[in-house]
Design a protein around this motif. Structure first.
Motif, PDB file in Angstrom:
ATOM      1  N   ALA B  18      34.337  18.254  10.390  1.00 10.29           N
ATOM      2  CA  ALA B  18      33.385  16.946  10.469  1.00 10.29           C
ATOM      3  C   ALA B  18      32.859  17.026  11.964  1.00 10.29           C
ATOM      4  CB  ALA B  18      33.867  15.987   9.966  1.00 10.29           C
ATOM      5  N   VAL B  21      30.063  19.403  12.877  1.00 11.35           N
ATOM      6  CA  VAL B  21      28.909  19.265  12.331  1.00 11.35           C
ATOM      7  C   VAL B  21      28.219  17.919  12.984  1.00 11.35           C
ATOM      8  CG1 VAL B  21      27.897  17.751  10.294  1.00 11.35           C
ATOM      9  CG2 VAL B  21      29.615  19.768  10.139  1.00 11.35           C
ATOM     10  N   LEU B  22      29.132  16.932  13.571  1.00  9.67           N
ATOM     11  CA  LEU B  22      28.580  15.781  14.408  1.00  9.67           C
ATOM     12  C   LEU B  22      28.028  16.371  15.530  1.00  9.67           C
ATOM     13  CD1 LEU B  22      30.921  12.983  13.527  1.00  9.67           C
ATOM     14  CD2 LEU B  22      28.397  13.389  12.838  1.00  9.67           C
ATOM     15  N   SER B  25      24.633  17.834  15.272  1.00  8.38           N
ATOM     16  CA  SER B  25      23.552  16.838  14.993  1.00  8.38           C
ATOM     17  C   SER B  25      23.380  16.213  16.292  1.00  8.38           C
ATOM     18  CB  SER B  25      23.731  16.054  13.681  1.00  8.38           C
ATOM     19  OG  SER B  25      24.813  15.158  13.902  1.00  8.38           O
ATOM     20  N   THR B  29      19.748  15.612  18.223  1.00  7.91           N
ATOM     21  CA  THR B  29      18.976  14.354  18.414  1.00  7.91           C
ATOM     22  C   THR B  29      19.382  13.823  19.760  1.00  7.91           C
ATOM     23  OG1 THR B  29      21.015  13.320  17.416  1.00  7.91           O
ATOM     24  CG2 THR B  29      19.149  13.818  16.060  1.00  7.91           C
ATOM     25  N   ARG B  32      16.170  13.394  21.888  1.00  6.49           N
ATOM     26  CA  ARG B  32      15.135  12.494  21.523  1.00  6.49           C
ATOM     27  C   ARG B  32      15.469  11.278  21.374  1.00  6.49           C
ATOM     28  NH1 ARG B  32      10.402  13.623  18.322  1.00  6.49           N
ATOM     29  NH2 ARG B  32      10.382  11.283  18.082  1.00  6.49           N
ATOM     30  N   ILE B  33      16.958  10.786  21.105  1.00  9.30           N
ATOM     31  CA  ILE B  33      17.280   9.382  21.336  1.00  9.30           C
ATOM     32  C   ILE B  33      17.038   8.879  22.718  1.00  9.30           C
ATOM     33  CG2 ILE B  33      19.230   7.714  21.349  1.00  9.30           C
ATOM     34  CD1 ILE B  33      20.314   9.540  18.831  1.00  9.30           C
ATOM     35  N   ALA B  36      13.266   8.350  23.388  1.00 11.06           N
ATOM     36  CA  ALA B  36      12.780   7.152  22.532  1.00 11.06           C
ATOM     37  C   ALA B  36      13.426   5.976  23.244  1.00 11.06           C
ATOM     38  CB  ALA B  36      13.284   7.210  21.141  1.00 11.06           C
ATOM     39  N   THR B 124      16.932 -17.221  14.046  1.00  9.95           N
ATOM     40  CA  THR B 124      16.811 -17.714  12.453  1.00  9.95           C
ATOM     41  C   THR B 124      15.338 -17.112  12.117  1.00  9.95           C
ATOM     42  OG1 THR B 124      18.001 -19.853  12.971  1.00  9.95           O
ATOM     43  CG2 THR B 124      16.874 -19.668  10.811  1.00  9.95           C
ATOM     44  N   PRO B 125      15.214 -16.243  11.053  1.00  8.37           N
ATOM     45  CA  PRO B 125      13.925 -15.869  10.531  1.00  8.37           C
ATOM     46  C   PRO B 125      13.072 -17.161  10.366  1.00  8.37           C
ATOM     47  CG  PRO B 125      15.536 -14.835   9.777  1.00  8.37           C
ATOM     48  CD  PRO B 125      16.491 -15.860  10.349  1.00  8.37           C
TER      49      PRO B 125
ATOM     50  N   THR C  77      31.120  10.940   8.676  1.00  3.67           N
ATOM     51  CA  THR C  77      30.341  12.226   9.108  1.00  3.67           C
ATOM     52  C   THR C  77      28.729  11.930   8.508  1.00  3.67           C
ATOM     53  OG1 THR C  77      32.234  13.469   9.104  1.00  3.67           O
ATOM     54  CG2 THR C  77      30.186  14.509   9.586  1.00  3.67           C
ATOM     55  N   THR C  80      26.997   8.920   9.965  1.00  7.44           N
ATOM     56  CA  THR C  80      26.847   9.103  11.677  1.00  7.44           C
ATOM     57  C   THR C  80      25.508  10.098  11.788  1.00  7.44           C
ATOM     58  OG1 THR C  80      29.295   8.952  12.010  1.00  7.44           O
ATOM     59  CG2 THR C  80      27.873   9.631  13.926  1.00  7.44           C
ATOM     60  N   ILE C  81      25.466  10.990  10.699  1.00  2.31           N
ATOM     61  CA  ILE C  81      24.412  11.984  10.858  1.00  2.31           C
ATOM     62  C   ILE C  81      22.968  11.164  10.634  1.00  2.31           C
ATOM     63  CG2 ILE C  81      23.146  13.845   9.806  1.00  2.31           C
ATOM     64  CD1 ILE C  81      25.921  15.074   9.549  1.00  2.31           C
ATOM     65  N   MET C  84      21.950   8.888  13.637  1.00  5.33           N
ATOM     66  CA  MET C  84      21.740   9.484  14.782  1.00  5.33           C
ATOM     67  C   MET C  84      20.157   9.890  14.549  1.00  5.33           C
ATOM     68  SD  MET C  84      24.781  12.428  15.727  1.00  5.33           S
ATOM     69  CE  MET C  84      26.027  11.992  16.780  1.00  5.33           C
ATOM     70  N   PHE C  85      20.074  10.417  13.360  1.00  5.73           N
ATOM     71  CA  PHE C  85      18.602  10.766  13.055  1.00  5.73           C
ATOM     72  C   PHE C  85      17.606   9.744  13.059  1.00  5.73           C
ATOM     73  CE2 PHE C  85      20.369  14.861  12.225  1.00  5.73           C
ATOM     74  CZ  PHE C  85      19.432  15.656  12.675  1.00  5.73           C
ATOM     75  N   LYS C  87      18.021   7.007  14.473  1.00  7.94           N
ATOM     76  CA  LYS C  87      17.681   6.358  16.034  1.00  7.94           C
ATOM     77  C   LYS C  87      16.645   7.428  16.718  1.00  7.94           C
ATOM     78  CE  LYS C  87      20.911   4.635  19.541  1.00  7.94           C
ATOM     79  NZ  LYS C  87      22.504   4.511  19.804  1.00  7.94           N
ATOM     80  N   ALA C  88      16.685   8.598  16.384  1.00 10.90           N
ATOM     81  CA  ALA C  88      15.863   9.409  17.177  1.00 10.90           C
ATOM     82  C   ALA C  88      14.454   9.444  16.636  1.00 10.90           C
ATOM     83  CB  ALA C  88      16.374  10.893  16.862  1.00 10.90           C
ATOM     84  N   TYR C  89      14.305   9.246  15.360  1.00 10.82           N
ATOM     85  CA  TYR C  89      13.094   9.379  14.610  1.00 10.82           C
ATOM     86  C   TYR C  89      12.288   8.065  14.249  1.00 10.82           C
ATOM     87  CZ  TYR C  89      13.857  14.434  15.220  1.00 10.82           C
ATOM     88  OH  TYR C  89      14.019  15.537  15.777  1.00 10.82           O
ATOM     89  N   GLN C  91      13.225   4.475  15.387  1.00  8.82           N
ATOM     90  CA  GLN C  91      13.846   3.587  16.179  1.00  8.82           C
ATOM     91  C   GLN C  91      13.607   2.049  15.816  1.00  8.82           C
ATOM     92  OE1 GLN C  91      13.741   3.810  20.458  1.00  8.82           O
ATOM     93  NE2 GLN C  91      16.064   3.984  20.428  1.00  8.82           N
ATOM     94  N   LEU C 173      14.296 -16.303   3.726  1.00  7.91           N
ATOM     95  CA  LEU C 173      14.838 -15.231   4.508  1.00  7.91           C
ATOM     96  C   LEU C 173      16.365 -15.613   4.886  1.00  7.91           C
ATOM     97  CD1 LEU C 173      11.601 -15.065   7.105  1.00  7.91           C
ATOM     98  CD2 LEU C 173      12.184 -13.876   5.118  1.00  7.91           C
ATOM     99  N   MET C 174      16.665 -16.805   4.719  1.00  5.18           N
ATOM    100  CA  MET C 174      18.222 -17.148   5.094  1.00  5.18           C
ATOM    101  C   MET C 174      19.164 -16.564   4.026  1.00  5.18           C
ATOM    102  SD  MET C 174      17.613 -20.198   7.487  1.00  5.18           S
ATOM    103  CE  MET C 174      17.007 -21.450   6.503  1.00  5.18           C
TER     104      MET C 174
END
Lengths: 346, 199, 208
Positions: B18, B21-22, B25, B29, B32-33, B36, B124-125, C77, C80-81, C84-85, C87-89, C91, C173-174
């Motif tokens: 895990a 893999v993280l 990724s 990213t 890019r983060i 951004a 509040t919305p 996992t 989180t992936i 991340m994606f 957040k990157a693409y 936002q 909305l509430m």
């Protein structure tokens, strides 16, 4: 649960199901009693209705009529959809309509009572099983719905004279107009009235009593509401316990919370306290039936009202305190249920 | 005992896979983060101070020197057009109705508020959340910094901005924040500029 | 087991929102706008499919005693992936959904499907189950968020539907508005489901 109201609706269902049977008179008599009770409430509300038109003009009458009509229409439509017997003739929708309108400011737009009665009748009343099964007072629930949906419309009150465009209610003046830092104490719903309240003066006590003050359509005139309440008490439609304990507790709590003596009478006469105590906290369906339970209900609502008014964010707390006690009613009844003689304790 | 080790080992392998893999990724990213994030903050600065083309953040010491006790001002940027200093942007955190509210205010060198933008809020919305809407933020544009700003329902005078209906707490929080920034700008930054020009 | 049956089990018969009523917290919180509802639905669908597939793959090597921590690691996992994606693409969407993206980890739908389905079925069936549950979840969120955005802001997917004279009811909305609408939707959904179920029973009886 109110046994009388329940019996009647059950009796009515039986009566409708057995249309072709010739039934003996008790059905008819009990059928009349629900109508009679509701009719008595309407009669008791009549002085306040007339007063509201006198104080706030024809727009008040328009709002009351729209509210009553839309309540009846929604009741008929939803009962048709649910395949229930249509019970417009029990007058309960009319009372809900009147009470919704009574909670509106006089210059509310026409669609406000329509939205309110839709919520009261469809969501609060019929979704939970119709008259006798609703868990909250429909009119008050509608008020809460409208207040959080359109706070700007619900919190801007018109004065009783036509030349006054928008003013603050006496409660708002007491809450926001006295402190040095007005803006800081303002909250969401009361904000519009808060800005108007700063610097405004309290009306005279006599005007508070007869009802010539800014406020919701039906809540301002203590005098006319008390006339109606007296009628209901004499006709034994309502029990004295809830209103008396409600008003008494509110008074004592306000003193305990340190409200100055000169404002106490304004608190007692102002806002929706009289309307709430006599016409809403006495609703059969959503208040306890046991005598002790009624006393607890009144005390609880009184404590909550005083707390919300003095410590809370809103200038007015009658509707929320009654709604909260409505929700607590099944619990109160459970604890105050009189024990049947010979019942085994478990 | 043996079983415990076996279980721990299996769990370790799973977490190790895990984690790798993280890591992969993240490496894909993270750039890019960051990009951004930078773009978003740049865009916000451009929005509140549109006359500037480039921004330079003031360092910690300079910031402390300017804001003094008002530590709720968290960031100040100088805005440049070419090599000319044309204004400043201020980030400030205030207490809204629903919690902390962060917004950015731009002030141009000729003493005008050039815009505000709410960055983070929990209002509040439909009420306080309307503070992100143009009808509210645009009403601050062009207000002079030398007079106290007040919020009213129908703004007319030069120092009046649009109040949010039924959201007095939010309105006041933002207006007070803008007034604080206005004050700090007038006291600490407007004179300095003059001196710098003389030099 | 037929795959289409597995799929429609998630969408209709055991719809996570309307029937199982699980994972409600984020449902009530993010459905203030149609865009957010759709994004949240897609994020959960992605995590569901991913975690179901991996859990199904490792179901034979993971001893029973440590299966819950192992599943949680897999789910965390994937979340989180996705985070991340996003957040990157995307936002803006990430900012709108905020804390509810990382909170997908503790969304009961995902662990429930891993535990009750993926750990007992093969790869393909688990993937289809994840897809079905995800689509059911997304549909429910989409319906709820479209209604809430329409009633509470007068728009759908940020496109203004009603003119400026329409005054939106802020309550939708509430949280209370979310509860009321969700209750009504659950009622409608289940009355339709019940009618169909009784129809099926009737058909079966006639067939006999």
């Amino acid at each position: 649960m109110d046994s009388k109201a329940m019996d009647t609706s059950k009796a009515k269902e039986v009566a409708l199901e057995n249309m072709l049977l010739v039934t003996s008179s008790p059905h008819i008599r009990s059928n009349e009693s629900v109508q009679r009770i509701m009719l008595d409430v309407i009669i008791a509300l009549a002085p306040a209705i007339i007063g509201s038109v006198y104080f706030f003009g024809l727009n008040a009458l328009k709002l009351i009529l729209i509210s009553v009509a839309s309540s009846m229409v929604f009741e008929a439509i939803i009962q048709k959809i649910f395949n229930r017997p249509i019970t417009l003739d029990d007058f309960s929708a009319i009372i809900t309509g009147i009470l919704i309108a009574f909670n509106l400011p006089a210059d509310a737009p026409w669609w406000l009572p329509v939205a309110g009665s839709a919520f009261a009748i469809i969501v609060v009343k019929q979704f939970f099983g119709g008259l006798g099964a609703n868990f909250m007072n429909p009119a008050l629930a509608a008020r809460a719905f409208l207040l959080s949906s359109w706070p700007s419309h619900m919190a801007s009150f018109t004065g009783t004279r036509p030349d006054v465009v928008a003013t603050a209610t006496p409660l708002a003046i007491m809450k926001y107009g006295m402190g040095p830092d007005t803006a800081a104490s303002a909250t969401v719903a009361a904000a519009t009235s808060a800005s108007e309240a700063a610097g405004a003066e309290l009306p005279t006590l006599w005007n508070m009593f007869i009802g010539s003050i800014p406020g919701a359509i039906g809540e301002t005139s203590t005098l006319l509401l008390l006339i109606g309440a007296a009628y209901l008490l004499i006709r034994k439609v309502i029990d004295w316990k809830i209103p008396v304990f409600y008003l008494g507790t509110t008074f004592i709590m306000l003193v305990l919370l340190g409200v100055e003596a000169e404002f106490l009478s304004y608190h007692m006469l102002g806002g929706g306290l009289i309307l709430g105590a006599f016409f809403m906290a006495t609703d059969y369906v959503t208040t306890p039936v046991t005598p002790v339970g009624r006393i607890i209900f009144g005390i609880g609502a009184g404590i909550l009202t005083a707390l919300i008014r003095v410590k809370g964010g809103y200038p007015e707390g009658v509707s929320y305190s009654i709604l909260l006690m409505n929700v607590a009613t099944p619990l109160i009844e459970k604890f105050t249920r009189p024990r049947v003689f010979g019942e085994v304790k478990n | 005992m043996n079983e415990t080790i076996k279980l721990a080992l299996i769990l370790f392998i799973i977490t190790a896979v895990a984690a790798s893999v993280l890591a992969i990724s993240n490496s894909v990213t993270s750039e890019r983060i960051a990009e951004a994030d930078r773009l978003a903050s740049e865009r916000a600065k451009m929005e509140v101070l549109d006359i500037a083309e480039e921004f330079k953040q003031l360092d910690e010491n300079r910031l402390k020197e300017i804001v003094g006790d008002n530590t709720n001002i968290t960031e100040i940027n100088e805005g440049y057009k070419g090599s000319d200093l044309v204004g400043y942007t201020f980030n400030i955190e205030v207490n809204g109705y629903g919690g902390p509210l962060t917004f950015m205010t731009g002030i141009s060198k000729d003493g005008k508020i050039t815009g505000i933008k709410v960055l983070v809020h929990e209002e509040t919305p439909g009420l306080g959340a309307n503070s992100t809407r143009p009808f509210f933020t645009d009403s601050f544009k062009g207000k002079p910094v030398d007079s106290e700003i007040t919020a009213v329902r129908e703004p007319k005078a030069d120092n009046e901005v649009q109040a949010l209906t039924s959201a007095t707490v939010t309105t006041n929080a933002i207006v007070d924040g803008v007034n604080l920034i206005r004050q700090i700008y007038s006291e600490k930054l407007s004179n300095l500029e003059g001196m710098e020009v003389e030099r | 087991m037929k795959l289409s049956k597995v799929f429609f089990n998630g969408v209709v018969k055991e719809n996570p929102i309307f029937v199982q009523l699980i994972g409600m917290c984020s449902v009530l919180a993010v459905t203030t706008a149609a865009k957010n509802g759709l994004a949240m639905g897609l994020a959960v669908t992605g995590v569901l499919i991913g975690s179901n597939v991996v859990v199904s793959l490792i179901r034979k090597v993971v001893p029973n005693k440590i299966r819950i921590p192992a599943f949680i690691v897999v789910i965390a996992t994937f979340v989180t992936i996705v985070e991340m994606f996003m957040k990157a693409y995307a936002q803006d969407l990430y900012n709108a959904l905020g804390i509810f993206i990382p909170l997908i980890v503790v969304n009961c739908i995902i662990l429930a499907r891993a535990e009750s389905f993926a750990s007992k079925h093969g790869l393909l069936a688990s993937a289809v189950d994840g897809l079905g549950m995800g689509v059911g979840y997304t549909l429910a969120l989409l319906i709820l968020s479209i209604l809430r955005e329409f009633l509470g802001s007068g728009s759908i997917f940020d496109i203004q539907i009603l003119g400026p004279s329409f005054e939106p009811a802020i309550i939708f909305l509430m949280p209370p508005g979310a509860f009321i609408l969700l209750g009504i939707l659950i009622g409608i959904f289940n009355s339709i489901r019940n009618k169909q179920a009784s129809k099926e029973v009737l058909q079966k009886e006639e067939a006999r």
